[in-house]
Design an enzyme around this catalytic site. Structure first.
Site, PDB file in Angstrom:
ATOM      1  N   LYS A   1       0.843  -1.220   0.000  1.00 28.96           N
ATOM      2  CA  LYS A   1       0.000   0.000   0.000  1.00 28.96           C
ATOM      3  C   LYS A   1       0.867   1.254   0.000  1.00 28.96           C
ATOM      4  O   LYS A   1       0.668   2.161  -0.812  1.00 28.96           O
ATOM      5  CB  LYS A   1      -0.899  -0.012   1.238  1.00 28.96           C
ATOM      6  CG  LYS A   1      -1.556   1.331   1.544  1.00 28.96           C
ATOM      7  CD  LYS A   1      -2.432   1.292   2.764  1.00 28.96           C
ATOM      8  CE  LYS A   1      -1.735   1.529   4.076  1.00 28.96           C
ATOM      9  NZ  LYS A   1      -1.421   2.934   4.397  1.00 28.96           N
ATOM     10  N   ASN A   2       1.832   1.315   0.911  1.00 30.55           N
ATOM     11  CA  ASN A   2       2.590   2.557   1.078  1.00 30.55           C
ATOM     12  C   ASN A   2       3.638   2.778  -0.009  1.00 30.55           C
ATOM     13  O   ASN A   2       4.258   3.840  -0.067  1.00 30.55           O
ATOM     14  CB  ASN A   2       3.224   2.618   2.475  1.00 30.55           C
ATOM     15  CG  ASN A   2       2.168   2.834   3.544  1.00 30.55           C
ATOM     16  OD1 ASN A   2       1.017   3.126   3.224  1.00 30.55           O
ATOM     17  ND2 ASN A   2       2.550   2.676   4.801  1.00 30.55           N
TER      18      ASN A   2
ATOM     19  N   ARG B   1      -5.061  10.494   4.506  1.00 33.20           N
ATOM     20  CA  ARG B   1      -4.049  11.529   4.680  1.00 33.20           C
ATOM     21  C   ARG B   1      -3.003  11.508   3.566  1.00 33.20           C
ATOM     22  O   ARG B   1      -2.433  12.537   3.215  1.00 33.20           O
ATOM     23  CB  ARG B   1      -3.325  11.321   6.010  1.00 33.20           C
ATOM     24  CG  ARG B   1      -4.133  11.566   7.233  1.00 33.20           C
ATOM     25  CD  ARG B   1      -3.241  11.396   8.416  1.00 33.20           C
ATOM     26  NE  ARG B   1      -1.952  12.012   8.157  1.00 33.20           N
ATOM     27  CZ  ARG B   1      -1.673  13.301   8.284  1.00 33.20           C
ATOM     28  NH1 ARG B   1      -2.540  14.102   8.699  1.00 33.20           N
ATOM     29  NH2 ARG B   1      -0.491  13.777   7.994  1.00 33.20           N
TER      30      ARG B   1
ATOM     31  N   CYS C   1      -5.294  12.317  12.896  1.00 32.62           N
ATOM     32  CA  CYS C   1      -5.958  11.031  12.761  1.00 32.62           C
ATOM     33  C   CYS C   1      -5.792  10.266  14.059  1.00 32.62           C
ATOM     34  O   CYS C   1      -5.198  10.777  15.008  1.00 32.62           O
ATOM     35  CB  CYS C   1      -5.419  10.249  11.569  1.00 32.62           C
ATOM     36  SG  CYS C   1      -3.753   9.685  11.823  1.00 32.62           S
TER      37      CYS C   1
ATOM     38  N   ARG D   1       0.037  14.360  13.218  1.00 27.73           N
ATOM     39  CA  ARG D   1       0.579  14.163  11.877  1.00 27.73           C
ATOM     40  C   ARG D   1       0.632  15.437  11.026  1.00 27.73           C
ATOM     41  O   ARG D   1      -0.075  15.565  10.018  1.00 27.73           O
ATOM     42  CB  ARG D   1      -0.157  13.028  11.173  1.00 27.73           C
ATOM     43  CG  ARG D   1      -0.121  11.753  11.989  1.00 27.73           C
ATOM     44  CD  ARG D   1      -0.707  10.583  11.290  1.00 27.73           C
ATOM     45  NE  ARG D   1       0.094  10.097  10.187  1.00 27.73           N
ATOM     46  CZ  ARG D   1      -0.267   9.122   9.385  1.00 27.73           C
ATOM     47  NH1 ARG D   1      -1.418   8.530   9.569  1.00 27.73           N
ATOM     48  NH2 ARG D   1       0.500   8.730   8.412  1.00 27.73           N
TER      49      ARG D   1
ATOM     50  N   ASP E   1       4.569   0.765  12.130  1.00 29.44           N
ATOM     51  CA  ASP E   1       3.424   0.046  11.566  1.00 29.44           C
ATOM     52  C   ASP E   1       3.365  -1.420  11.999  1.00 29.44           C
ATOM     53  O   ASP E   1       2.428  -2.140  11.641  1.00 29.44           O
ATOM     54  CB  ASP E   1       3.442   0.129  10.025  1.00 29.44           C
ATOM     55  CG  ASP E   1       3.132   1.532   9.540  1.00 29.44           C
ATOM     56  OD1 ASP E   1       2.636   2.348  10.338  1.00 29.44           O
ATOM     57  OD2 ASP E   1       3.397   1.821   8.359  1.00 29.44           O
TER      58      ASP E   1
ATOM     59  N   ILE F   1       7.542   7.264  17.136  1.00 32.82           N
ATOM     60  CA  ILE F   1       7.181   7.985  15.905  1.00 32.82           C
ATOM     61  C   ILE F   1       5.873   8.781  16.079  1.00 32.82           C
ATOM     62  O   ILE F   1       5.813   9.955  15.738  1.00 32.82           O
ATOM     63  CB  ILE F   1       7.032   7.008  14.705  1.00 32.82           C
ATOM     64  CG1 ILE F   1       8.284   6.150  14.534  1.00 32.82           C
ATOM     65  CG2 ILE F   1       6.708   7.775  13.417  1.00 32.82           C
ATOM     66  CD1 ILE F   1       9.513   6.853  14.042  1.00 32.82           C
TER      67      ILE F   1
ATOM     68  N   ARG G   1      -8.580  -0.751   4.578  1.00 34.50           N
ATOM     69  CA  ARG G   1      -7.731   0.291   4.006  1.00 34.50           C
ATOM     70  C   ARG G   1      -6.358  -0.274   3.632  1.00 34.50           C
ATOM     71  O   ARG G   1      -5.696   0.259   2.741  1.00 34.50           O
ATOM     72  CB  ARG G   1      -7.538   1.430   5.014  1.00 34.50           C
ATOM     73  CG  ARG G   1      -8.760   2.287   5.229  1.00 34.50           C
ATOM     74  CD  ARG G   1      -8.385   3.529   6.001  1.00 34.50           C
ATOM     75  NE  ARG G   1      -7.068   3.974   5.613  1.00 34.50           N
ATOM     76  CZ  ARG G   1      -6.103   4.348   6.462  1.00 34.50           C
ATOM     77  NH1 ARG G   1      -6.325   4.356   7.752  1.00 34.50           N
ATOM     78  NH2 ARG G   1      -4.929   4.731   6.018  1.00 34.50           N
TER      79      ARG G   1
HETATM   80  N1  EPU Z   1       6.202  14.784  10.813  1.00 38.51           N
HETATM   81  C1  EPU Z   1       6.255  16.121  11.118  1.00 38.51           C
HETATM   82  N2  EPU Z   1       6.096  17.019  10.099  1.00 38.51           N
HETATM   83  C2  EPU Z   1       5.898  16.641   8.810  1.00 38.51           C
HETATM   84  C3  EPU Z   1       5.845  15.261   8.509  1.00 38.51           C
HETATM   85  C4  EPU Z   1       6.012  14.353   9.547  1.00 38.51           C
HETATM   86  O1  EPU Z   1       6.434  16.505  12.265  1.00 38.51           O
HETATM   87  O2  EPU Z   1       5.775  17.502   7.946  1.00 38.51           O
HETATM   88  C5  EPU Z   1       6.414  13.803  11.891  1.00 38.51           C
HETATM   89  C6  EPU Z   1       5.201  12.903  12.125  1.00 38.51           C
HETATM   90  O3  EPU Z   1       4.252  13.508  12.961  1.00 38.51           O
HETATM   91  C7  EPU Z   1       5.852  11.687  12.733  1.00 38.51           C
HETATM   92  C8  EPU Z   1       7.191  11.592  11.983  1.00 38.51           C
HETATM   93  O4  EPU Z   1       7.408  12.899  11.452  1.00 38.51           O
HETATM   94  O5  EPU Z   1       6.094  11.900  14.077  1.00 38.51           O
HETATM   95  C9  EPU Z   1       7.255  10.598  10.866  1.00 38.51           C
HETATM   96  O6  EPU Z   1       6.059  10.662  10.093  1.00 38.51           O
HETATM   97  P1  EPU Z   1       6.071  10.403   8.519  1.00 38.51           P
HETATM   98  O7  EPU Z   1       5.925  11.712   7.821  1.00 38.51           O
HETATM   99  O8  EPU Z   1       7.227   9.549   8.157  1.00 38.51           O
HETATM  100  O9  EPU Z   1       4.717   9.596   8.334  1.00 38.51           O
HETATM  101  P2  EPU Z   1       3.822   9.596   7.034  1.00 38.51           P
HETATM  102  O10 EPU Z   1       4.680   9.820   5.861  1.00 38.51           O
HETATM  103  O11 EPU Z   1       2.638  10.477   7.235  1.00 38.51           O
HETATM  104  C10 EPU Z   1       4.090   7.050   6.496  1.00 38.51           C
HETATM  105  C11 EPU Z   1       3.181   5.882   6.312  1.00 38.51           C
HETATM  106  C12 EPU Z   1       2.578   5.496   7.652  1.00 38.51           C
HETATM  107  C13 EPU Z   1       3.721   5.145   8.590  1.00 38.51           C
HETATM  108  C14 EPU Z   1       4.695   6.324   8.704  1.00 38.51           C
HETATM  109  C15 EPU Z   1       5.923   6.030   9.537  1.00 38.51           C
HETATM  110  C16 EPU Z   1       2.383   6.181   4.048  1.00 38.51           C
HETATM  111  C17 EPU Z   1       1.258   6.491   3.134  1.00 38.51           C
HETATM  112  N3  EPU Z   1       2.130   6.231   5.358  1.00 38.51           N
HETATM  113  O12 EPU Z   1       3.283   8.101   7.017  1.00 38.51           O
HETATM  114  O13 EPU Z   1       1.792   4.331   7.427  1.00 38.51           O
HETATM  115  O14 EPU Z   1       3.224   4.837   9.874  1.00 38.51           O
HETATM  116  O15 EPU Z   1       5.142   6.710   7.386  1.00 38.51           O
HETATM  117  O16 EPU Z   1       6.623   4.962   9.024  1.00 38.51           O
HETATM  118  O17 EPU Z   1       3.480   5.854   3.604  1.00 38.51           O
HETATM  119  C18 EPU Z   1       0.048   2.798   7.835  1.00 38.51           C
HETATM  120  O18 EPU Z   1       0.308   2.265   6.753  1.00 38.51           O
HETATM  121  O19 EPU Z   1      -0.716   2.271   8.692  1.00 38.51           O
HETATM  122  C19 EPU Z   1       0.651   4.086   8.166  1.00 38.51           C
HETATM  123  C20 EPU Z   1       0.166   4.901   9.095  1.00 38.51           C
END
Ligand code: EPU
Length: 423
Positions: free
Chosen positions: A22-23, A92, A116, A121, A304, A326, A397
């Protein structure tokens, strides 16, 4: 609203095939926006989140045709640069269209993703990265607007590695004028998969999979065919399920290289694991040893997989400490595991102490997010008697499998079925 009923207390035996990730698929599909023509994806999983991003691209004017894991997207007729609230609020990851839209069309408007179940996030690093590339960012009535006649390559530093942030900026920088360097970039396999795909389309990206990614911008990207990598979280979920039930499961069509942290922790918990080029066999052993985990960016233990591992630790032979570093609110499943007889206490929000118990007992429980659902399925498989999990739409999802795939197992050794909610 569907529920899943599991008649647990039995070992899992058999084989299962892993779907496309998915990701990995979500950013790949968003990258089709960068192409004035067709992009063909194979091994695309059949999931709600994939339907959501397809709908979003169609709303922008792209043509999407899908059949049996193949998705063809034609970005030639994209005429709209606005990702609306109703489409973004469902997922998201819709923020992934921001970078490609502003890079190709010089203008993008994307509804601000809200918080969420697992935390606030924020997307501040996506936005400051685009600003570094010269985009003018404004926020108006819940929408993020980004404008730039052409993005200009620059240095971008992430305060903390962000997966979708790195992906958004890698896509945007691909069409920027000049070279961009992304520092403290995320190193997840999904980042490498996206960089490979963009390079296939004609981008010039190096260093993906390390903390420093260099992107030399090009004028345009062209049609390509891309296979989605196997889902490492689905793989890990089955691995933990096999270990937790003391079963013996062969997990096929996966990428063992992406599962290093899970393999190590499961071995420490006593499971026997054999790896092959594209499959993993997990044999659960009694007793399960208690193991501490801390979630960190790849190649560390993935957030995850935290909920699923907590389910395993509920029946370990001692105490284990689980540190979620995280997301600030990713222990909601712990309260539901308590309903099955687990002994867990949460301190300071991101530390959980799990004291292993001899057995779990089936009970009605409620899923709060995607990975929490998976943890409840694992706990339900372990628990004696019947567990009914409600709100399983969360699971649709991100998992093609659970009750569907289990029927293909040889021999089928647990019964789970989806039952319609009659309320
Ligand atoms: N963060 C910030 N500012 C930003 C972006 C992120 O502070 O602009 C923080 C977040 O709050 C968090 C950390 O940085 O504390 C890392 O978050 P990240 O941005 O890496 O998460 P994401 O890109 O929103 C993806 C996956 C998530 C997975 C996380 C961490 C996708 C579509 N989603 O989310 O997947 O948990 O990376 O590995 O790739 C899931 O599949 O269930 C899922 C939630």
């Amino acid at each position: 609203m569907d529920k899943i009923q599991i008649n647990g207390g039995r070992k899992l035996y058999g084989e299962v095939s892993i779907s496309g990730a998915k990701n990995a698929a979500l950013p790949l599909i968003a990258s089709a926006i960068l192409v004035n023509g067709k992009t063909r994806f194979t091994n695309v999983p059949d999931l709600m989140d994939i339907k959501s991003i397809k709908l979003l691209l169609e709303d922008l004017g792209a043509t999407c045709q899908s059949s049996q894991g193949v998705l063809e997207i034609d970005g030639a007729h994209i005429h709209k640069i606005e990702a609306e609230y109703d489409l973004v609020r469902k997922m998201r990851a819709s923020i992934l269209v921001l970078g490609p839209l502003v890079a190709r069309f010089g203008h993008a408007k994307v509804s601000m993703p809200g918080g969420c179940a697992i935390g606030a996030r924020p997307v501040n690093m996506h936005l400051s990265g685009l600003e570094a590339l010269g985009a003018e960012i404004t926020m108006d009535h819940g929408y993020i607007e980004a404008k730039a006649s052409r993005l200009i390559g620059n240095e971008i530093y992430f305060d903390t590695p962000t997966v979708t942030g790195t992906e958004n900026l890698m896509m945007a920088a691909s069409l920027a004028k000049g070279t961009s360097v992304l520092r403290n970039a995320a190193r997840e396999p999904e980042i490498v998969a996206l960089a490979d795909a963009l390079n296939n389309m004609g981008a010039r990206i190096s260093g993906a999979g390390t903390a420093i990614i260099t992107v030399e911008g090009v004028q345009n990207l062209s049609s390509s065919e891309i296979a989605v990598i196997p889902d490492r979280i689905e793989t890990g979920t089955f691995m933990v399920a096999a270990a937790a039930t003391g079963g013996d499961v062969l997990i096929k069509d996966c990428e063992p290289e992406h599962l290093g942290s899970i393999i190590s922790k499961l071995k420490a918990a006593g499971a026997e694991i054999l790896t092959y080029p594209d499959s993993i066999r997990v044999m659960g052993k009694d007793p399960i040893h208690s193991v501490d985990i801390k979630t960190v960016p790849y190649p560390g233990f993935p957030t995850d997989m935290q909920a699923q591992f907590m389910a395993l630790m509920t029946i370990a032979d001692g105490n284990s400490v689980i540190h979620e570093s995280i997301f600030e609110n990713r222990f909601i499943h712990a309260n539901e595991l308590l309903r099955l007889g687990a002994d867990i206490s949460i301190s300071s929000g991101n530390l959980a102490m799990v004291r292993g118990v001899k057995k779990l007992q089936g009970a009605p429980v409620m899923a709060s997010d995607l990975r929490a659902s998976a943890s409840l399925v694992i706990a339900g498989l372990v628990a004696e008697g019947t567990t009914v999990i409600s709100r399983v739409y969360h699971m649709d999802r991100g998992y093609e499998f659970i009750e569907k795939n289990s029927h293909n197992w040889t021999p089928i050794s647990f019964e789970s079925k989806k039952i319609p909610d009659m309320r």
